[in-house]
Design an enzyme around this catalytic site. Structure first.
Site, PDB file in Angstrom:
ATOM      1  N   SER A   4       3.344  -2.658  10.327  1.00 55.71           N
ATOM      2  CA  SER A   4       4.795  -2.682  10.537  1.00 55.71           C
ATOM      3  C   SER A   4       5.450  -4.018  10.172  1.00 55.71           C
ATOM      4  O   SER A   4       6.375  -4.466  10.848  1.00 55.71           O
ATOM      5  CB  SER A   4       5.119  -2.283  11.987  1.00 55.71           C
ATOM      6  OG  SER A   4       4.636  -0.965  12.252  1.00 55.71           O
TER       7      SER A   4
ATOM      8  N   GLY B 234       2.667  -1.266   4.348  1.00 53.79           N
ATOM      9  CA  GLY B 234       2.724   0.171   4.092  1.00 53.79           C
ATOM     10  C   GLY B 234       4.154   0.617   3.848  1.00 53.79           C
ATOM     11  O   GLY B 234       4.692   0.493   2.748  1.00 53.79           O
ATOM     12  N   GLY B 235       4.794   1.143   4.896  1.00 56.61           N
ATOM     13  CA  GLY B 235       6.128   1.746   4.780  1.00 56.61           C
ATOM     14  C   GLY B 235       7.136   0.901   4.014  1.00 56.61           C
ATOM     15  O   GLY B 235       7.844   1.409   3.127  1.00 56.61           O
TER      16      GLY B 235
ATOM     17  N   GLY C 274       2.233   1.813  10.815  1.00 59.13           N
ATOM     18  CA  GLY C 274       3.177   2.918  10.682  1.00 59.13           C
ATOM     19  C   GLY C 274       3.856   3.306  11.982  1.00 59.13           C
ATOM     20  O   GLY C 274       4.490   4.353  12.070  1.00 59.13           O
TER      21      GLY C 274
ATOM     22  N   GLU D 138      -5.602  -5.359  10.286  1.00 63.20           N
ATOM     23  CA  GLU D 138      -4.592  -4.348  10.584  1.00 63.20           C
ATOM     24  C   GLU D 138      -4.928  -3.639  11.892  1.00 63.20           C
ATOM     25  O   GLU D 138      -5.762  -2.727  11.920  1.00 63.20           O
ATOM     26  CB  GLU D 138      -4.560  -3.300   9.461  1.00 63.20           C
ATOM     27  CG  GLU D 138      -4.212  -3.877   8.108  1.00 63.20           C
ATOM     28  CD  GLU D 138      -3.550  -2.837   7.208  1.00 63.20           C
ATOM     29  OE1 GLU D 138      -2.454  -3.125   6.724  1.00 63.20           O
ATOM     30  OE2 GLU D 138      -4.117  -1.745   7.033  1.00 63.20           O
TER      31      GLU D 138
ATOM     32  N   HIS E   9      -9.492   0.958   4.431  1.00 63.71           N
ATOM     33  CA  HIS E   9      -8.266   1.134   5.212  1.00 63.71           C
ATOM     34  C   HIS E   9      -8.579   2.029   6.414  1.00 63.71           C
ATOM     35  O   HIS E   9      -9.387   2.955   6.315  1.00 63.71           O
ATOM     36  CB  HIS E   9      -7.164   1.754   4.342  1.00 63.71           C
ATOM     37  CG  HIS E   9      -5.817   1.726   4.994  1.00 63.71           C
ATOM     38  ND1 HIS E   9      -5.449   2.637   5.954  1.00 63.71           N
ATOM     39  CD2 HIS E   9      -4.775   0.880   4.846  1.00 63.71           C
ATOM     40  CE1 HIS E   9      -4.223   2.340   6.367  1.00 63.71           C
ATOM     41  NE2 HIS E   9      -3.792   1.287   5.714  1.00 63.71           N
TER      42      HIS E   9
ATOM     43  N   GLU F 171      -7.093   4.415   7.652  1.00 61.11           N
ATOM     44  CA  GLU F 171      -6.902   5.858   7.388  1.00 61.11           C
ATOM     45  C   GLU F 171      -8.118   6.437   6.682  1.00 61.11           C
ATOM     46  O   GLU F 171      -8.507   7.582   6.939  1.00 61.11           O
ATOM     47  CB  GLU F 171      -5.615   6.065   6.558  1.00 61.11           C
ATOM     48  CG  GLU F 171      -4.372   5.836   7.411  1.00 61.11           C
ATOM     49  CD  GLU F 171      -3.150   5.359   6.640  1.00 61.11           C
ATOM     50  OE1 GLU F 171      -3.135   5.452   5.399  1.00 61.11           O
ATOM     51  OE2 GLU F 171      -2.205   4.873   7.292  1.00 61.11           O
TER      52      GLU F 171
ATOM     53  N   ASN G 146       0.878  -1.179   0.000  1.00 62.03           N
ATOM     54  CA  ASN G 146       0.000   0.000   0.000  1.00 62.03           C
ATOM     55  C   ASN G 146       0.910   1.223   0.000  1.00 62.03           C
ATOM     56  O   ASN G 146       1.471   1.576   1.028  1.00 62.03           O
ATOM     57  CB  ASN G 146      -0.890  -0.031   1.254  1.00 62.03           C
ATOM     58  CG  ASN G 146      -1.684   1.253   1.429  1.00 62.03           C
ATOM     59  OD1 ASN G 146      -1.790   2.059   0.501  1.00 62.03           O
ATOM     60  ND2 ASN G 146      -2.243   1.434   2.619  1.00 62.03           N
ATOM     61  N   TRP G 147       1.037   1.827  -1.173  1.00 60.43           N
ATOM     62  CA  TRP G 147       1.966   2.964  -1.303  1.00 60.43           C
ATOM     63  C   TRP G 147       1.419   4.218  -0.631  1.00 60.43           C
ATOM     64  O   TRP G 147       2.155   5.203  -0.487  1.00 60.43           O
ATOM     65  CB  TRP G 147       2.216   3.261  -2.784  1.00 60.43           C
ATOM     66  CG  TRP G 147       3.038   2.242  -3.510  1.00 60.43           C
ATOM     67  CD1 TRP G 147       3.348   0.980  -3.101  1.00 60.43           C
ATOM     68  CD2 TRP G 147       3.655   2.403  -4.791  1.00 60.43           C
ATOM     69  NE1 TRP G 147       4.115   0.349  -4.041  1.00 60.43           N
ATOM     70  CE2 TRP G 147       4.321   1.202  -5.094  1.00 60.43           C
ATOM     71  CE3 TRP G 147       3.710   3.444  -5.716  1.00 60.43           C
ATOM     72  CZ2 TRP G 147       5.032   1.011  -6.284  1.00 60.43           C
ATOM     73  CZ3 TRP G 147       4.415   3.265  -6.904  1.00 60.43           C
ATOM     74  CH2 TRP G 147       5.075   2.055  -7.172  1.00 60.43           C
ATOM     75  N   LYS G 148       0.154   4.215  -0.274  1.00 62.47           N
ATOM     76  CA  LYS G 148      -0.496   5.409   0.309  1.00 62.47           C
ATOM     77  C   LYS G 148      -0.261   6.622  -0.608  1.00 62.47           C
ATOM     78  O   LYS G 148      -0.134   6.458  -1.817  1.00 62.47           O
ATOM     79  CB  LYS G 148      -0.001   5.666   1.735  1.00 62.47           C
ATOM     80  CG  LYS G 148      -0.060   4.406   2.598  1.00 62.47           C
ATOM     81  CD  LYS G 148       0.051   4.703   4.056  1.00 62.47           C
ATOM     82  CE  LYS G 148       0.124   3.380   4.826  1.00 62.47           C
ATOM     83  NZ  LYS G 148      -0.046   3.560   6.245  1.00 62.47           N
TER      84      LYS G 148
HETATM   85  C1  PEP Z   1      -0.824  -0.061   6.078  1.00 61.26           C
HETATM   86  O1  PEP Z   1      -0.916   1.135   5.925  1.00 61.26           O
HETATM   87  O2  PEP Z   1      -1.675  -0.805   5.566  1.00 61.26           O
HETATM   88  C2  PEP Z   1       0.288  -0.580   6.868  1.00 61.26           C
HETATM   89  C3  PEP Z   1       0.236  -1.803   7.293  1.00 61.26           C
HETATM   90  O3  PEP Z   1       1.343   0.289   7.099  1.00 61.26           O
HETATM   91  P1  PEP Z   1       2.777  -0.072   7.783  1.00 61.26           P
HETATM   92  O4  PEP Z   1       3.245  -1.352   7.127  1.00 61.26           O
HETATM   93  O5  PEP Z   1       3.630   1.090   7.460  1.00 61.26           O
HETATM   94  O6  PEP Z   1       2.511  -0.259   9.220  1.00 61.26           O
END
Ligand code: PEP
Length: 249
Positions: A213, A234-235, A173, A167, A95, A97, A10-12
């Protein structure tokens, strides 16, 4: 039959179109895998360019959101048929967010899930609890409710092809990963919830990811759990480490 793992990035809201191509070119050789489905969920403006750049690779195209109507006066939104025509296969829905910043609720997400299926897109439906809900001990009930509403009207055949991403909000994050036992507990509960709504065959077919994470170091332990079928990342999806996650074994 063993479920095939699926690792989605997920590049956001990251990467301009030019930067997106550079990242695809960097990751392309690192994410080759025969037994993991790989998905890049890119910003909408990058869907066409990334779609071109991944041609001939094992990478699948994904979107991060969509609206639940085909067309009309919905300024700024993108429809499922637009995504489908652009070559998108997977779409993240709900998601945390989007739930938090854009006030998307379970009823709206149910409409999105139904529309995604109608247009041949595979939803990656996100669920998860806040830290307060975890401390209160109501996290399983909360997630069961999210799943039950999101899947209203979804047939068993559709549900079998769906992806659910568990999640925990407190792990997104933050660098704080759920332990593999914590993640497995909830992913098993999600599968049990699907079993209750549908049947054994659907529960065994649906793929359930963990997200929060995940990195190249912790992926193996998480993905080795019986009810964790990969991850939503994500990251780390913006770095070469994404290749280590795909090739977690
Ligand atoms: C996400 O945004 O779906 C996520 C899992 O982010 P991260 O891996 O950065 O925690």
């Amino acid at each position: 039959m063993a479920r095939r793992k699926i690792v989605a990035g997920n590049w956001k809201m990251n990467k301009t179109p030019k930067e997106a191509i550079d990242l695809v070119n960097e990751l392309k050789p690192l994410v080759v895998s025969d037994d993991v489905d790989v998905v890049f969920c890119v910003p909408a403006i990058n869907i066409l360019t990334v779609g071109e750049a991944i041609k001939g690779t094992n990478i699948n195209l994904g979107a991060q959101n969509m609206y639940h109507e085909e067309s009309g006066a919905y300024t700024g939104e993108i429809s499922p048929n637009m995504l489908q025509e652009a070559g998108v296969k997977y779409v993240i829905i709900g998601h945390s967010e989007r739930r938090e910043y854009f006030k998307e609720d379970d009823e709206m997400l149910n409409k999105k899930v139904l529309k995604a299926f109608e247009h041949g897109l595979t939803p990656i439906l996100c669920c998860g609890e806040s830290l307060t809900q975890r401390k209160q001990g109501i996290y399983i009930d909360w997630i069961r409710m999210q799943i039950k509403i999101a899947f209203q009207g979804v047939t068993a055949d559709q549900a079998k092809t769906a992806v659910i991403a568990y999640e925990p909000i407190w792990a997104i994050g933050t660098g704080e990963t759920a332990t593999s036992d914590q993640a497995e507990e909830v992913c098993a509960a999600v599968r049990q919830c699907i079993r209750e709504i549908y049947d054994d065959a659907t529960a065994e077919a649906i793929r359930i990811q963990y997200g929060g994470s995940v990195n190249g170091k912790n992926a193996n332990e998480l993905f080795s759990k019986p009810n964790i079928d990969g991850g939503l990342i994500g990251g780390a999806s913006l770095k070469a480490d994404f290749g280590n996650i795909v090739n977690y074994k």
